[in-house]
Design a protein around this motif. Sequence first.
Motif, PDB file in Angstrom:
ATOM      1  N   ALA A   1      71.466  80.745  15.021  1.00  0.00           N
ATOM      2  CA  ALA A   1      72.076  79.882  13.788  1.00  0.00           C
ATOM      3  C   ALA A   1      72.916  80.447  13.127  1.00  0.00           C
ATOM      4  O   ALA A   1      74.038  79.915  12.620  1.00  0.00           O
ATOM      5  N   ASN A   2      72.613  81.246  12.202  1.00  0.00           N
ATOM      6  CA  ASN A   2      73.639  82.074  11.625  1.00  0.00           C
ATOM      7  C   ASN A   2      75.275  82.139  12.333  1.00  0.00           C
ATOM      8  O   ASN A   2      76.610  82.053  12.157  1.00  0.00           O
ATOM      9  N   ILE A   3      75.070  83.110  13.622  1.00  0.00           N
ATOM     10  CA  ILE A   3      75.615  83.788  14.135  1.00  0.00           C
ATOM     11  C   ILE A   3      76.643  82.554  15.204  1.00  0.00           C
ATOM     12  O   ILE A   3      77.940  82.358  14.927  1.00  0.00           O
ATOM     13  N   VAL A   4      76.007  81.161  15.286  1.00  0.00           N
ATOM     14  CA  VAL A   4      77.106  79.807  16.456  1.00  0.00           C
ATOM     15  C   VAL A   4      77.515  78.480  15.876  1.00  0.00           C
ATOM     16  O   VAL A   4      77.574  77.630  15.753  1.00  0.00           O
ATOM     17  N   LYS A   5      76.551  79.493  13.917  1.00  0.00           N
ATOM     18  CA  LYS A   5      76.935  78.184  12.778  1.00  0.00           C
ATOM     19  C   LYS A   5      76.029  77.656  13.490  1.00  0.00           C
ATOM     20  O   LYS A   5      77.040  75.533  13.679  1.00  0.00           O
ATOM     21  N   ILE A   6      75.041  76.296  13.539  1.00  0.00           N
ATOM     22  CA  ILE A   6      74.338  76.185  13.800  1.00  0.00           C
ATOM     23  C   ILE A   6      73.474  75.778  13.613  1.00  0.00           C
ATOM     24  O   ILE A   6      72.690  76.912  13.210  1.00  0.00           O
ATOM     25  N   SER A   7      72.574  74.146  13.146  1.00  0.00           N
ATOM     26  CA  SER A   7      70.812  74.113  12.541  1.00  0.00           C
ATOM     27  C   SER A   7      69.887  75.210  13.111  1.00  0.00           C
ATOM     28  O   SER A   7      70.052  75.386  14.598  1.00  0.00           O
ATOM     29  N   GLU A   8      69.116  75.939  12.811  1.00  0.00           N
ATOM     30  CA  GLU A   8      68.403  76.577  12.771  1.00  0.00           C
ATOM     31  C   GLU A   8      67.083  75.648  14.185  1.00  0.00           C
ATOM     32  O   GLU A   8      66.386  76.162  15.571  1.00  0.00           O
ATOM     33  N   ARG A   9      67.240  74.267  14.021  1.00  0.00           N
ATOM     34  CA  ARG A   9      66.358  73.537  14.631  1.00  0.00           C
ATOM     35  C   ARG A   9      67.553  73.092  15.738  1.00  0.00           C
ATOM     36  O   ARG A   9      66.675  72.798  17.086  1.00  0.00           O
ATOM     37  N   THR A  10      68.571  72.781  16.068  1.00  0.00           N
ATOM     38  CA  THR A  10      69.329  72.959  17.113  1.00  0.00           C
ATOM     39  C   THR A  10      69.377  73.924  18.121  1.00  0.00           C
ATOM     40  O   THR A  10      69.299  73.598  18.974  1.00  0.00           O
ATOM     41  N   VAL A  11      69.463  75.618  17.526  1.00  0.00           N
ATOM     42  CA  VAL A  11      69.052  76.562  17.792  1.00  0.00           C
ATOM     43  C   VAL A  11      67.660  75.967  19.278  1.00  0.00           C
ATOM     44  O   VAL A  11      67.584  76.147  20.216  1.00  0.00           O
ATOM     45  N   THR A  12      66.502  75.824  18.665  1.00  0.00           N
ATOM     46  CA  THR A  12      65.207  75.709  19.294  1.00  0.00           C
ATOM     47  C   THR A  12      66.028  74.116  20.481  1.00  0.00           C
ATOM     48  O   THR A  12      65.763  74.364  21.425  1.00  0.00           O
ATOM     49  N   PHE A  13      66.462  73.558  19.877  1.00  0.00           N
ATOM     50  CA  PHE A  13      66.818  72.604  20.716  1.00  0.00           C
ATOM     51  C   PHE A  13      67.435  72.792  22.564  1.00  0.00           C
ATOM     52  O   PHE A  13      67.568  72.611  23.044  1.00  0.00           O
ATOM     53  N   HIS A  14      68.469  73.679  21.689  1.00  0.00           N
ATOM     54  CA  HIS A  14      68.778  74.662  23.270  1.00  0.00           C
ATOM     55  C   HIS A  14      67.956  74.929  23.910  1.00  0.00           C
ATOM     56  O   HIS A  14      68.450  75.065  25.330  1.00  0.00           O
TER      57      HIS A  14
END
Length: 244
Positions: A199-212
Amino acid sequence: MDNLTLFESLLNCDSVEELHSATTTIARAMGFEHFLYGVQVNTSLTRPYRFILSCYPEEWRKHYDKEGYANFDPTVSHCARTSIPIIWKKEIFKGRRETRVRNEAKDCGLVSGASFSVHGGRGEAAMLSLATSRESREAQNDILATMAKAQLLTCYLHEAVQRIVLSKGPLPVKKANLTEREQECLLWAAEGKTGWEIANIVKISERTVTFHLQNAIQKLGVVNRQQAISRALSMGLIEPRTIR
């Protein structure tokens, strides 16, 4: 019928049986009594899918598989790593085991020949071997004269196998349509990054990372992140890249 039209006829085959018959006819018209086509699709790193289309002598096929000759057959290793065709010259069968493979193949009528490879865009690797029972300088010259046609045959045959077998079989090869963000999250997960770190690397939320990542898991037909990484890597869906 010209050569290109003949090869294109493979694309009109509707079954493995039709494809086998058409390929046999083409191979024999080119001066080869025998052919063997094999493809490996890396849908799994430990259990890849394999398909064989062959008119090799059955006794040789059974013996070859039983002895595990594919593990040290120089034509197989060559075609796995390069797209350059290889003629079955004595020089490539150097070791004791390789010489054994060559001599026993000759005993079964596979005397002279060449092997050709295709590496597809879905991570699959295929090879076509064409063989004749003739052993002479004339046979070698005939093989050299057909190299370009044989490579073209390999490409058309592989395309036909993809349509008839791989896209409709028990392990379809249809490439998962991962989004750029799903690929990016999988790539960083393959680097061992946690959801928070991604999330910090790609500048999105951790929840969005989980979603993807969950979307990628579903598209790849697996059950967890580790399997998704493995399948994506083996099928060429994610690969090393330079991060700026």
